[in-house]
Design a protein around this motif. Structure first.
Motif, PDB file in Angstrom:
ATOM      1  N   LEU A  25       0.814  -1.214   0.000  1.00 61.91           N
ATOM      2  CA  LEU A  25       0.000   0.000   0.000  1.00 61.91           C
ATOM      3  C   LEU A  25       0.851   1.271   0.000  1.00 61.91           C
ATOM      4  O   LEU A  25       0.428   2.305  -0.500  1.00 61.91           O
ATOM      5  CB  LEU A  25      -0.934   0.002   1.212  1.00 61.91           C
ATOM      6  N   ASP A  26       2.078   1.172   0.567  1.00 64.70           N
ATOM      7  CA  ASP A  26       2.922   2.370   0.634  1.00 64.70           C
ATOM      8  C   ASP A  26       3.303   2.888  -0.758  1.00 64.70           C
ATOM      9  O   ASP A  26       3.528   4.075  -0.933  1.00 64.70           O
ATOM     10  CB  ASP A  26       4.177   2.096   1.472  1.00 64.70           C
ATOM     11  N   LEU A  67       1.375   3.275  -3.077  1.00 63.15           N
ATOM     12  CA  LEU A  67       0.245   4.034  -3.631  1.00 63.15           C
ATOM     13  C   LEU A  67       0.392   5.540  -3.422  1.00 63.15           C
ATOM     14  O   LEU A  67      -0.183   6.324  -4.161  1.00 63.15           O
ATOM     15  CB  LEU A  67      -1.066   3.548  -3.014  1.00 63.15           C
ATOM     16  N   LYS A  68       1.168   5.933  -2.401  1.00 59.50           N
ATOM     17  CA  LYS A  68       1.340   7.370  -2.161  1.00 59.50           C
ATOM     18  C   LYS A  68       1.943   8.053  -3.381  1.00 59.50           C
ATOM     19  O   LYS A  68       1.438   9.069  -3.852  1.00 59.50           O
ATOM     20  CB  LYS A  68       2.239   7.586  -0.940  1.00 59.50           C
ATOM     21  N   ILE A  95       2.074   6.925  -6.409  1.00 57.49           N
ATOM     22  CA  ILE A  95       1.156   6.804  -7.548  1.00 57.49           C
ATOM     23  C   ILE A  95       0.075   7.880  -7.470  1.00 57.49           C
ATOM     24  O   ILE A  95      -0.272   8.514  -8.464  1.00 57.49           O
ATOM     25  CB  ILE A  95       0.515   5.394  -7.583  1.00 57.49           C
ATOM     26  N   ARG A  96      -0.405   8.117  -6.252  1.00 55.58           N
ATOM     27  CA  ARG A  96      -1.462   9.117  -6.067  1.00 55.58           C
ATOM     28  C   ARG A  96      -0.981  10.509  -6.479  1.00 55.58           C
ATOM     29  O   ARG A  96      -1.685  11.246  -7.157  1.00 55.58           O
ATOM     30  CB  ARG A  96      -1.904   9.123  -4.591  1.00 55.58           C
ATOM     31  N   LYS A 132       1.422  11.299  -8.591  1.00 49.44           N
ATOM     32  CA  LYS A 132       1.596  11.328 -10.040  1.00 49.44           C
ATOM     33  C   LYS A 132       0.248  11.416 -10.747  1.00 49.44           C
ATOM     34  O   LYS A 132       0.052  12.214 -11.663  1.00 49.44           O
ATOM     35  CB  LYS A 132       2.308  10.039 -10.494  1.00 49.44           C
ATOM     36  N   ALA A 133      -0.681  10.570 -10.306  1.00 49.54           N
ATOM     37  CA  ALA A 133      -1.981  10.500 -10.967  1.00 49.54           C
ATOM     38  C   ALA A 133      -2.787  11.773 -10.762  1.00 49.54           C
ATOM     39  O   ALA A 133      -3.469  12.234 -11.670  1.00 49.54           O
ATOM     40  CB  ALA A 133      -2.761   9.285 -10.483  1.00 49.54           C
ATOM     41  N   SER A 134      -2.685  12.384  -9.574  1.00 52.80           N
ATOM     42  CA  SER A 134      -3.504  13.583  -9.363  1.00 52.80           C
ATOM     43  C   SER A 134      -2.961  14.751 -10.181  1.00 52.80           C
ATOM     44  O   SER A 134      -3.743  15.592 -10.636  1.00 52.80           O
ATOM     45  CB  SER A 134      -3.635  13.939  -7.879  1.00 52.80           C
TER      46      SER A 134
END
Ligand SMILES: Nc1ncnc2c1ncn2[C@@H]1O[C@H](COP(=O)(O)OP(=O)(O)O)[C@@H](O)[C@H]1O
Ligand SMILES: [Mg+2]
Lengths: 178, 130
Positions: free
Chosen positions: B3-4, B6-7, B9-10, B12-14
């Motif tokens: 899960l770490d 994902l930070k 990724i979040r 970059k994606a936002s």
């Protein structure tokens, strides 16, 4: 259908059509207990008693009139499970959800191969950004759990918009195909 | 689950989402694959897998999703491609034609006539001059 994973996909599509927001999928294959069980459970709109009966026996007739068939997916799955000397169960409640289970002996010769269940789940997860999935697969040696709920929480408010980004697809693939 | 990861990724994606939101010319594409029992029997699982893969390879901004049967059992597997208010339906899909379909319809904005199916609500029903 020749793979258990295709039946799972078919059951999950029923859950999606029923507007489920959480779909749980279990596959347990325990050789030590001579027992295989596959379950799809959802929190979708559920079914009334009448719909369940019709769904399981689509060619049921009453008087001389032949009732309209409402689908083949559930009878098909039931038939598969019963041909594996197994037991098919369905539990559903309007407004609450539905649980469909098939259980059969591990050592029966008629069961289809599982097929690529991880890949099936992967594409289900990607293609349904608004639905949470809890996938559990276990046998005598291993247990694997994949849950999208903490993923959604980590991604925050824009989770659905990020769901099919290249980065997320890679992440889902790494998690599920590991 | 990692899960770490994902930070990052979040973040970059936002950034990408903000950029997309700022660019009004970015159009919305959506592909829906018919995933009823008959669709599955005729290979819809392999079709959606391929669409997801090729959309990724072509870096398309498209939502790929699935639904119950479209009721077009004799031409499964079937998908519908939506763009703004328009809809084009394609049938008898095969994994090996998906790349050409996405390039023709989404990259170039043309209808791949050989696989198009005319159904109510489909822009394919409009005169060819359209
Ligand atoms: N998970 C579910 N939640 C609510 N209703 C369901 C679910 N699964 C099946 N049903 C109901 O049972 C019917 C028959 O299902 P099925 O045999 O899979 O055929 P089909 O999906 O083609 O209609 C569905 O149309 C739906 O009304
Ligand atoms: Mg069904």
């Amino acid at each position: 259908m020749y793979e258990l994973s295709l039946f799972v996909l078919d059951l999950v599509q029923n859950s999606i059509t029923a507007d489920a927001k959480l779909i749980k999928i279990w596959l347990f294959e325990f050789e030590s207990e001579n027992f295989v069980t596959v379950t799809v459970a959802d929190n979708g709109k559920g079914m009334s008693e009448e719909v369940i009966i019709k769904a399981i026996d689509p060619f049921m007739t009453s008087k001389s009139e032949r009732k309209k068939k409402i689908g083949l997916g559930l009878p098909f799955f039931k038939q598969l499970i019963e041909s594996c000397e197994g037991k098919f169960r369905i539990k559903s409640k309007s407004g609450i959800g539905t649980v469909v289970t098939g259980s059969f002996p591990y050592n029966n010769i008629d069961q289809p191969p599982v097929g690529d269940l991880e890949d099936t789940i992967l594409n289900l997860v990607i293609a349904n950004p608004g639905i949470d999935f809890l996938y559990t697969r276990a046998n005598d040696k291993n247990k694997k759990v994949f849950d999208t709920r903490p993923v959604r929480k980590m991604l925050g408010n824009d989770a659905e918009l990020m769901w099919q980004s290249a980065e997320m697809i890679k992440w889902f693939r790494n998690e599920l195909k590991r | 689950m990692k899960l770490d990861e994902l930070k990052a990724i979040r973040e970059k994606a936002s950034a990408k989402i903000e950029k997309r939101n700022a660019d009004a010319s970015q159009s919305e594409w959506k592909i829906v694959v018919s995933m009823g029992t008959s669709g599955i029997l005729y290979g819809a699982r392999e079709i959606i897998k391929k669409i997801i893969e090729e959309a990724e390879n072509l870096e398309l901004n498209v939502l790929v999703t699935q639904s119950g049967s479209f009721g077009l059992d004799d031409i499964e597997p079937v998908c519908a491609i939506y763009h703004n208010d328009e809809k084009v339906v394609y049938g008898k899909l095969k994994p090996e034609m998906i790349r050409e379909l996405l390039e023709t319809q989404i990259v170039n904005g043309n209808i791949l006539t050989s696989y198009r199916v005319a159904v109510p609500g489909d822009v394919g029903n409009k005169p060819a001059s359209e």
